[in-house]
Design a protein around this motif. Structure first.
Motif, mmCIF file in Angstrom:
data_model
loop_
_atom_site.group_PDB
_atom_site.id
_atom_site.type_symbol
_atom_site.label_atom_id
_atom_site.label_comp_id
_atom_site.label_asym_id
_atom_site.label_seq_id
_atom_site.Cartn_x
_atom_site.Cartn_y
_atom_site.Cartn_z
ATOM 1 N N UNK A 1 14.431 -6.118 -19.043
ATOM 2 C CA UNK A 1 14.119 -6.703 -20.352
ATOM 3 C C UNK A 1 13.301 -7.978 -20.162
ATOM 4 N N UNK A 2 11.982 -7.893 -20.199
ATOM 5 C CA UNK A 2 11.167 -6.706 -20.453
ATOM 6 C C UNK A 2 11.067 -5.812 -19.213
ATOM 7 N N UNK A 3 10.535 -4.621 -19.419
ATOM 8 C CA UNK A 3 10.410 -3.641 -18.336
ATOM 9 C C UNK A 3 9.172 -3.952 -17.481
ATOM 10 N N UNK A 4 9.373 -4.028 -16.178
ATOM 11 C CA UNK A 4 8.265 -4.171 -15.233
ATOM 12 C C UNK A 4 8.395 -3.103 -14.153
ATOM 13 N N UNK A 5 7.267 -2.560 -13.733
ATOM 14 C CA UNK A 5 7.215 -1.634 -12.611
ATOM 15 C C UNK A 5 6.152 -2.141 -11.648
ATOM 16 N N UNK A 6 6.231 -1.674 -10.417
ATOM 17 C CA UNK A 6 5.223 -2.063 -9.428
ATOM 18 C C UNK A 6 4.975 -0.908 -8.476
ATOM 19 N N UNK A 7 3.749 -0.831 -7.995
ATOM 20 C CA UNK A 7 3.433 0.156 -6.963
ATOM 21 C C UNK A 7 2.530 -0.491 -5.931
ATOM 22 N N UNK A 8 2.601 0.042 -4.706
ATOM 23 C CA UNK A 8 1.783 -0.457 -3.620
ATOM 24 C C UNK A 8 0.559 0.403 -3.444
ATOM 25 N N UNK A 9 -0.592 -0.251 -3.321
ATOM 26 C CA UNK A 9 -1.858 0.455 -3.128
ATOM 27 C C UNK A 9 -2.484 -0.021 -1.826
ATOM 28 N N UNK A 10 -2.880 0.923 -1.004
ATOM 29 C CA UNK A 10 -3.520 0.585 0.266
ATOM 30 C C UNK A 10 -4.942 0.104 0.053
ATOM 31 N N UNK A 11 -5.833 0.351 0.992
ATOM 32 C CA UNK A 11 -7.223 -0.094 0.833
ATOM 33 C C UNK A 11 -7.743 0.306 -0.545
ATOM 34 N N UNK A 12 -8.534 -0.569 -1.166
ATOM 35 C CA UNK A 12 -8.940 -0.352 -2.561
ATOM 36 C C UNK A 12 -9.412 1.071 -2.858
ATOM 37 N N UNK A 13 -8.782 1.639 -3.871
ATOM 38 C CA UNK A 13 -9.112 2.982 -4.335
ATOM 39 C C UNK A 13 -9.559 2.863 -5.782
ATOM 40 N N UNK A 14 -9.964 4.005 -6.351
ATOM 41 C CA UNK A 14 -10.410 4.012 -7.746
ATOM 42 C C UNK A 14 -9.336 3.491 -8.686
ATOM 43 N N UNK A 15 -8.071 3.857 -8.434
ATOM 44 C CA UNK A 15 -6.983 3.398 -9.313
ATOM 45 C C UNK A 15 -6.972 1.886 -9.395
ATOM 46 N N UNK A 16 -6.990 1.236 -8.244
ATOM 47 C CA UNK A 16 -6.930 -0.223 -8.209
ATOM 48 C C UNK A 16 -8.163 -0.841 -8.872
ATOM 49 N N UNK A 17 -9.329 -0.301 -8.573
ATOM 50 C CA UNK A 17 -10.551 -0.837 -9.190
ATOM 51 C C UNK A 17 -10.519 -0.680 -10.714
ATOM 52 N N UNK A 18 -10.048 0.461 -11.185
ATOM 53 C CA UNK A 18 -9.969 0.686 -12.627
ATOM 54 C C UNK A 18 -8.967 -0.261 -13.288
ATOM 55 N N UNK A 19 -7.837 -0.467 -12.635
ATOM 56 C CA UNK A 19 -6.818 -1.373 -13.184
ATOM 57 C C UNK A 19 -7.344 -2.802 -13.225
ATOM 58 N N UNK A 20 -8.026 -3.206 -12.167
ATOM 59 C CA UNK A 20 -8.624 -4.552 -12.165
ATOM 60 C C UNK A 20 -9.620 -4.705 -13.308
ATOM 61 N N UNK A 21 -10.387 -3.665 -13.563
ATOM 62 C CA UNK A 21 -11.442 -3.739 -14.581
ATOM 63 C C UNK A 21 -10.905 -3.642 -16.006
ATOM 64 N N UNK A 22 -9.862 -2.821 -16.214
ATOM 65 C CA UNK A 22 -9.396 -2.566 -17.586
ATOM 66 C C UNK A 22 -8.085 -3.247 -17.942
ATOM 67 N N UNK A 23 -7.298 -3.600 -16.921
ATOM 68 C CA UNK A 23 -6.018 -4.261 -17.176
ATOM 69 C C UNK A 23 -4.931 -3.326 -17.662
ATOM 70 N N UNK A 24 -5.074 -2.010 -17.410
ATOM 71 C CA UNK A 24 -4.046 -1.087 -17.876
ATOM 72 C C UNK A 24 -3.978 0.149 -16.999
ATOM 73 N N UNK A 25 -2.814 0.822 -17.066
ATOM 74 C CA UNK A 25 -2.614 2.074 -16.337
ATOM 75 C C UNK A 25 -1.388 2.778 -16.895
#
Length: 196
Positions: free
Chosen positions: A52-76
């Motif tokens: 409360x509030x809900x937070x999640x986290x994930x580990x990302x290795x060398x920069x991939x599309x997911x990480x680049x997209x999240x950095x650019x858009x702020x959402x996933x």
């Protein structure tokens, strides 16, 4: 057996770390690039970290599309993988420049609060807004790995998995990652109440 985890001198054929930190839920991360291209990739370094509030986290290795997209858009979105979706999840783990939904033959469904699509067949999905990306440096100070923390702002649950006001998690047949190329399927649940 004991080994120095910094030197990683375990002497085994493969690093046992992921085999003992298991099972790990799989975050099937869907994102949308600024150009509108959907991306879908599984991450097994994942969990929930606050209620409360809900937070999640994930580990990302060398920069991939997911990480680049999240950095650019702020959402996933975090989609959950079931036994029936295992082959699609595996197909989206390939390093390709393509819409992984199409590559794996997966139907998209719209999210409500973010622009990224979600996996229509997934029994549950967490819509997330980026909170922070934390670089995880190695001994030389280089950070190729990152922890991506998201605040959950919307949750989808397939109605068929809700009974008597509770989510029947075991009925979803979620899969989780073990070590090496091994997975486990949640097939049953049991209860143990805390003493307080």
């Amino acid at each position: 057996m004991f080994y120095d985890a910094v030197r990683n001198d375990h002497g085994l054929a493969q690093d046992p770390f992921k085999a003992i930190v298991a099972p790990r839920p799989i975050a099937w991360i869907s994102t949308l690039s600024p150009a509108g291209v959907a991306n879908l990739a599984p991450y097994s370094f994942f969990n929930a970290f606050a209620q409360a509030p809900h937070y999640v986290a994930f580990g990302s290795g060398p920069p991939k599309d997911s990480l680049r997209n999240i950095e650019a858009t702020g959402e996933f979105a975090v989609n959950f993988v079931t036994w029936d979706l295992r082959e699609g999840m595996n197909a989206t783990s390939a390093h390709v420049v393509a819409d992984e939904f199409e590559l794996a033959g997966l139907a998209k469904a719209p999210c409500r609060l973010i622009k990224a699509p979600r996996v229509a067949a997934s029994p549950a999905c967490l819509e997330c807004r980026l909170y922070r990306i934390i670089p995880l440096p190695d001994d030389d100070g280089k950070a190729e790995d990152n922890m991506v923390i998201g605040r959950v702002i919307g949750i989808h649950i397939a109605d068929r998995y809700i009974a008597d006001g509770r989510v029947d998690t075991a009925a979803m047949q979620l899969i989780a990652r073990l070590g090496y190329s091994e997975y486990v399927t949640v097939g049953s649940a049991w209860r143990m109440r805390r003493p307080d």
